[in-house]
Design a protein around this motif. Sequence first.
Motif, mmCIF file in Angstrom:
data_model
loop_
_atom_site.group_PDB
_atom_site.id
_atom_site.type_symbol
_atom_site.label_atom_id
_atom_site.label_comp_id
_atom_site.label_asym_id
_atom_site.label_seq_id
_atom_site.Cartn_x
_atom_site.Cartn_y
_atom_site.Cartn_z
ATOM 1 N N LEU A 1 0.830 -1.211 0.000
ATOM 2 C CA LEU A 1 0.000 0.000 0.000
ATOM 3 C C LEU A 1 0.862 1.258 0.000
ATOM 4 N N ILE A 2 1.900 1.263 0.824
ATOM 5 C CA ILE A 2 2.798 2.427 0.870
ATOM 6 C C ILE A 2 3.471 2.629 -0.479
ATOM 7 N N ALA A 3 3.839 1.534 -1.136
ATOM 8 C CA ALA A 3 4.557 1.609 -2.411
ATOM 9 C C ALA A 3 3.731 2.257 -3.520
ATOM 10 N N ARG A 4 2.412 2.302 -3.364
ATOM 11 C CA ARG A 4 1.569 2.939 -4.385
ATOM 12 C C ARG A 4 1.773 4.452 -4.428
ATOM 13 N N GLY A 5 2.205 5.035 -3.296
ATOM 14 C CA GLY A 5 2.491 6.466 -3.260
ATOM 15 C C GLY A 5 1.281 7.368 -3.343
ATOM 16 N N THR A 6 0.136 6.919 -2.838
ATOM 17 C CA THR A 6 -1.092 7.717 -2.936
ATOM 18 C C THR A 6 -1.618 8.173 -1.581
ATOM 19 N N ASP A 7 -0.846 7.973 -0.515
ATOM 20 C CA ASP A 7 -1.311 8.321 0.831
ATOM 21 C C ASP A 7 -1.176 9.823 1.050
ATOM 22 N N THR A 8 -2.300 10.520 1.153
ATOM 23 C CA THR A 8 -2.273 11.974 1.310
ATOM 24 C C THR A 8 -1.704 12.395 2.661
ATOM 25 N N ASN A 9 -1.796 11.525 3.666
ATOM 26 C CA ASN A 9 -1.211 11.842 4.957
ATOM 27 C C ASN A 9 0.310 11.957 4.849
ATOM 28 N N MET A 10 0.906 11.104 4.027
ATOM 29 C CA MET A 10 2.352 11.173 3.798
ATOM 30 C C MET A 10 2.723 12.490 3.113
ATOM 31 N N LEU A 11 1.927 12.875 2.148
ATOM 32 C CA LEU A 11 2.196 14.123 1.422
ATOM 33 C C LEU A 11 2.045 15.330 2.335
ATOM 34 N N SER A 12 1.024 15.330 3.170
ATOM 35 C CA SER A 12 0.801 16.494 4.031
ATOM 36 C C SER A 12 1.874 16.609 5.100
ATOM 37 N N ARG A 13 2.442 15.483 5.530
ATOM 38 C CA ARG A 13 3.473 15.510 6.562
ATOM 39 C C ARG A 13 4.862 15.804 5.986
ATOM 40 N N GLY A 14 5.149 15.222 4.825
ATOM 41 C CA GLY A 14 6.521 15.319 4.330
ATOM 42 C C GLY A 14 6.715 16.046 3.028
ATOM 43 N N GLY A 15 5.617 16.370 2.344
ATOM 44 C CA GLY A 15 5.751 16.993 1.038
ATOM 45 C C GLY A 15 5.914 15.942 -0.050
ATOM 46 N N ALA A 16 5.785 16.387 -1.304
ATOM 47 C CA ALA A 16 5.761 15.470 -2.437
ATOM 48 C C ALA A 16 7.060 14.685 -2.578
ATOM 49 N N ALA A 17 8.200 15.356 -2.447
ATOM 50 C CA ALA A 17 9.480 14.685 -2.680
ATOM 51 C C ALA A 17 9.737 13.602 -1.630
ATOM 52 N N LEU A 18 9.512 13.919 -0.376
ATOM 53 C CA LEU A 18 9.780 12.947 0.684
ATOM 54 C C LEU A 18 8.779 11.793 0.630
ATOM 55 N N ALA A 19 7.522 12.105 0.325
ATOM 56 C CA ALA A 19 6.519 11.050 0.199
ATOM 57 C C ALA A 19 6.872 10.110 -0.946
ATOM 58 N N ALA A 20 7.351 10.672 -2.052
ATOM 59 C CA ALA A 20 7.762 9.844 -3.185
ATOM 60 C C ALA A 20 8.950 8.960 -2.822
ATOM 61 N N GLU A 21 9.905 9.509 -2.066
ATOM 62 C CA GLU A 21 11.061 8.718 -1.654
ATOM 63 C C GLU A 21 10.625 7.575 -0.728
ATOM 64 N N ALA A 22 9.673 7.860 0.157
ATOM 65 C CA ALA A 22 9.180 6.820 1.056
ATOM 66 C C ALA A 22 8.535 5.683 0.261
ATOM 67 N N ALA A 23 7.728 6.037 -0.741
ATOM 68 C CA ALA A 23 7.096 5.011 -1.572
ATOM 69 C C ALA A 23 8.142 4.205 -2.327
ATOM 70 N N GLU A 24 9.173 4.884 -2.813
ATOM 71 C CA GLU A 24 10.241 4.201 -3.547
ATOM 72 C C GLU A 24 10.998 3.243 -2.629
ATOM 73 N N ARG A 25 11.232 3.635 -1.390
ATOM 74 C CA ARG A 25 11.918 2.748 -0.446
ATOM 75 C C ARG A 25 11.092 1.500 -0.172
ATOM 76 N N ALA A 26 9.773 1.650 -0.074
ATOM 77 C CA ALA A 26 8.910 0.480 0.122
ATOM 78 C C ALA A 26 8.961 -0.422 -1.110
ATOM 79 N N ARG A 27 8.923 0.179 -2.297
ATOM 80 C CA ARG A 27 9.003 -0.619 -3.519
ATOM 81 C C ARG A 27 10.337 -1.361 -3.607
ATOM 82 N N ALA A 28 11.420 -0.669 -3.272
ATOM 83 C CA ALA A 28 12.748 -1.287 -3.337
ATOM 84 C C ALA A 28 12.854 -2.457 -2.369
ATOM 85 N N LEU A 29 12.254 -2.302 -1.206
ATOM 86 C CA LEU A 29 12.274 -3.375 -0.208
ATOM 87 C C LEU A 29 11.554 -4.613 -0.741
ATOM 88 N N LEU A 30 10.428 -4.399 -1.409
ATOM 89 C CA LEU A 30 9.670 -5.518 -1.967
ATOM 90 C C LEU A 30 10.377 -6.124 -3.169
#
Length: 462
Positions: free
Chosen positions: A381-410
């Motif tokens: 779910l995190i890897a989809r990069g659509t969580d608005t809570n992530m965007l509101s807390r960290g901004g677009a760039a950090l939220a995208a990096e978080a999603a990428e880290r989840a994808r890389a882990l998988l």
Amino acid sequence: MEREVTLAEVLAARELRAARQQKLLASCGTPLISFSMNIAGPVKDSPLIRRAFHAGCTALDAALKHAVLPVLCRRIYRADTGCEGLWAVDADALALKRLCAAIEDGSGLGRLFDMDVLTAAGEKLDRSAVGRPERGCLVCGAPGRGCASRRLHTVPELRAATGRIMARHFAAADCAAVSALVTGALLDEVHTTPKPGLVDRANTGSHRDMDLSTFRASIRALESYWVRAVSIGQNTAASAPEETFHLLRIAGRDAEADMYAATGGVNTHKGAIFTLGALCGSIGRLWRPEAPCRDISRILDQCAALTADASKRDLASICTLPPEQLTAGQRLYLTCGLPGIRGEVAAGLPGVRDAALPAFEAALAAGCSRNDAGAVALLHLIARGTDTNMLSRGGAALAAEAAERARALLERSPLPDTAAIAALDTWFVARNLSPGGCADLLAATYFLHDWSHAPAEDETNA
């Protein structure tokens, strides 16, 4: 197919029942319980009647087990003339009669149960033997057998009353069953460990105002809401989906108030109230008394139908709001085009349908524990990069990096180990990221899996 039986078939079935009783009495030498359904009219067997019979068998088995009464033999028979069961029990016949009469009188559905008790000598005990009065009329409730002896009610009236008794019982029972599974799913979600940035058994993630006890208090406060949401769906099934959703929103606002009261003003489950409330309402709309709908595709399609128009209106209205009135999610819709949980539900929960649920079930099939399978589903779910809570807390760039880290882990492993997920949790917490929307979808994943895999009510093995 339901089939009307003849009087000759009914009489033959009674003779066969008596023969079976005598054979079991001779072989076991103990009192017997003979259970059949009290069904008026020529149709004695149907999916709904079988479900009611199964409920009676379940109640009887549970009562015998609770009373620690040894069952020597248990036999179930199904025919067009109706389902029947025989229990040979090594116990006092009067004790068995008291137990059976309590089941018959213990619920509305019990009025349709005929639980006869025969002594070891074959004598049938009357209800009066244990101080119970004769049972009342199915239609009007008048005491005794006067209505039946004088044929005051027609067969259609009796059949309609029987149908109402069964429908009311299973409507309430299925509401309670859904509520129990939603409650369990929410508990499983918060207890799943590790969860990057979220409250779990190891830590409070990126949150300072909530912990496990906060979530548990909220979950307890919401139990009645899930019952109400299913009931709304049941009661508005013949209306337009928008009417169901309108009433769900009203009930949801009450649920939010209960949540805030339980948590001291902390938002633990606002998104879950919306998401799981829509699922409960959808199950209610698809409900039938003979069996609730457990088809995930149908439930999610109904969920989309409930919310699609309202979501479009809500999102369109955002453009008309003054900037100072916009919530964080509304600002993200205007700037990034992300519709948030409204859009997710209106689309039929694609994150659950296409990502989390397949990943969860694949992990279970691979031998993972429920907890670990849930942690893997959350990563998807995190890897989809659509969580608005992530965007509101960290901004677009950090939220995208978080999603990428989840994808890389998988990508490194479809079933990452606990240490790798815990390391991602540390990274999230250091950056104050919390995928709260994904947590709600994880709870929905747990619930839909459990609901769709609930044991079938097999009337042949009731």
